[in-house]
Design a protein around this motif. Structure first.
Motif, short mmCIF file in Angstrom:
data_model
loop_
_atom_site.label_atom_id
_atom_site.label_comp_id
_atom_site.label_asym_id
_atom_site.label_seq_id
_atom_site.Cartn_x
_atom_site.Cartn_y
_atom_site.Cartn_z
N VAL A 174 -2.91 0.20 -4.37
CA VAL A 174 -2.56 -0.30 -5.69
C VAL A 174 -1.68 -1.53 -5.51
O VAL A 174 -0.56 -1.42 -5.00
N TRP A 175 -2.19 -2.69 -5.92
CA TRP A 175 -1.42 -3.93 -5.82
C TRP A 175 -1.31 -4.54 -7.21
O TRP A 175 -2.31 -4.72 -7.91
N LYS A 176 -0.09 -4.87 -7.61
CA LYS A 176 0.14 -5.48 -8.91
C LYS A 176 1.10 -6.66 -8.75
O LYS A 176 2.17 -6.53 -8.16
N ASP A 177 0.69 -7.81 -9.25
CA ASP A 177 1.49 -9.04 -9.15
C ASP A 177 1.81 -9.33 -7.69
O ASP A 177 2.98 -9.40 -7.27
N VAL A 178 0.75 -9.52 -6.90
CA VAL A 178 0.89 -9.73 -5.45
C VAL A 178 0.09 -10.97 -5.05
O VAL A 178 -1.02 -11.21 -5.55
N ARG A 179 0.66 -11.75 -4.14
CA ARG A 179 -0.05 -12.89 -3.56
C ARG A 179 -0.14 -12.69 -2.04
O ARG A 179 0.88 -12.47 -1.38
N PRO A 181 -0.23 -13.89 -11.02
CA PRO A 181 0.76 -12.86 -10.66
C PRO A 181 2.14 -13.21 -11.19
O PRO A 181 2.57 -14.37 -11.17
N GLN A 182 2.84 -12.22 -11.66
CA GLN A 182 4.21 -12.39 -12.14
C GLN A 182 5.16 -11.99 -11.00
O GLN A 182 5.50 -10.82 -10.84
N ILE A 190 1.97 -1.93 -3.60
CA ILE A 190 2.77 -3.16 -3.47
C ILE A 190 2.86 -3.82 -4.83
O ILE A 190 1.86 -3.96 -5.53
N GLU A 191 4.07 -4.25 -5.20
CA GLU A 191 4.27 -4.85 -6.52
C GLU A 191 5.22 -6.03 -6.42
O GLU A 191 6.21 -6.00 -5.69
N ALA A 192 4.88 -7.10 -7.14
CA ALA A 192 5.75 -8.28 -7.26
C ALA A 192 6.20 -8.78 -5.90
O ALA A 192 7.40 -8.96 -5.66
N SER A 193 5.27 -9.03 -5.00
CA SER A 193 5.61 -9.41 -3.63
C SER A 193 4.65 -10.48 -3.12
O SER A 193 3.56 -10.69 -3.67
N VAL A 194 5.07 -11.13 -2.04
CA VAL A 194 4.23 -12.11 -1.35
C VAL A 194 4.09 -11.69 0.10
O VAL A 194 5.08 -11.43 0.79
N LEU A 195 2.85 -11.60 0.57
CA LEU A 195 2.56 -11.26 1.96
C LEU A 195 1.89 -12.46 2.60
O LEU A 195 0.90 -12.98 2.08
#
Length: 223
Positions: free
Chosen positions: A80-85, A18-19, A61-66
């Motif tokens: 839709v999740w992109k670049d997520v941890r 993930p970025q 969710i994009e470019a985030s940490v949960l």
């Protein structure tokens, strides 16, 4: 001199991580981010929020940490999740008609009973956690890596798992009929009771102990 046939290129596994920006805005009240029917979150760090039994449209969710976030029992039209941890999140019984994951990592997440609809997953990493009874029917996984996961009794029927890596996973009694496993690496995983046909295992990489289990499926007698 007779020319030798060219050696086919060996499959090389590559997964993009993930970025995610080094500095993320911390959401003091994560619940306030999910009030609209169509939810969009970007560049956030969200911890310990419970969004349970919620019915909504799109969860983007994009470019985030949960971390420690619970979506248990919630239902979304699409996710839709992109670049997520996601770390230690509760996704049990989460339901969606369409799941799209790009460069997503799920670490030690509870995913029992998750129903993904038709999922399109690229550069995904599942590590630890509990994925029993999860459903990924007719889904596509590209550059997918599964490490120490528990997919017992999960449903991958009709899915494309070509090139995926399963390390130390529990795949007991999982439904894998009509799957594509070309170049998939199952070595080191438990495969007892896998529901599949002889054609489904074609092209997969297995270890000697797994070969003994699959022998009956392939009609091979070992004496």
């Amino acid at each position: 001199m007779k020319r030798q046939a060219p050696i086919p290129n060996k499959f090389t596994f590559t997964r993009r991580e993930p970025q995610i920006p080094d500095q993320l805005e911390s959401a003091d009240d994560g619940a306030a981010l999910v009030e609209p029917r169509d939810i969009s979150i970007a560049d956030r760090s969200i911890k310990g929020v419970k969004i349970e039994d919620r019915k909504a449209g799109t969860l983007r969710i994009e470019a985030s940490v949960l971390e420690g976030v619970s979506l248990s029992g919630s239902s979304f039209g699409s996710i839709v999740w992109k670049d997520v941890r996601l770390i230690r999140c509760d996704l049990a019984n989460l339901e969606t008609h369409g799941l799209n994951l790009i460069r997503v990592e799920l670490v030690d997440c509870r995913m029992t009973g998750l129903r993904a609809g038709i999922a399109d997953c690229q550069d995904v990493f599942f590590s630890g956690g509990d994925q029993r009874y999860s459903q990924f029917r007719f889904s596509r996984f590209k550059s997918a890596e599964f490490d120490s996961c528990n997919f017992a009794d999960a449903d991958f029927q009709g899915s494309d798992l070509s090139g995926s890596i399963f390390r130390r996973c529990n795949l007991e009694n999982a439904e894998m009929s009509k799957v594509k496993l070309m170049d998939a690496d199952l070595r080191g995983s438990r495969v007892e009771g896998l529901q599949m046909n002889a054609a489904d295992i074609r092209g997969a990489v297995v270890d000697p102990s797994q070969a003994m289990i699959f022998a009956a499926l392939l009609g091979i007698r070992i004496e």
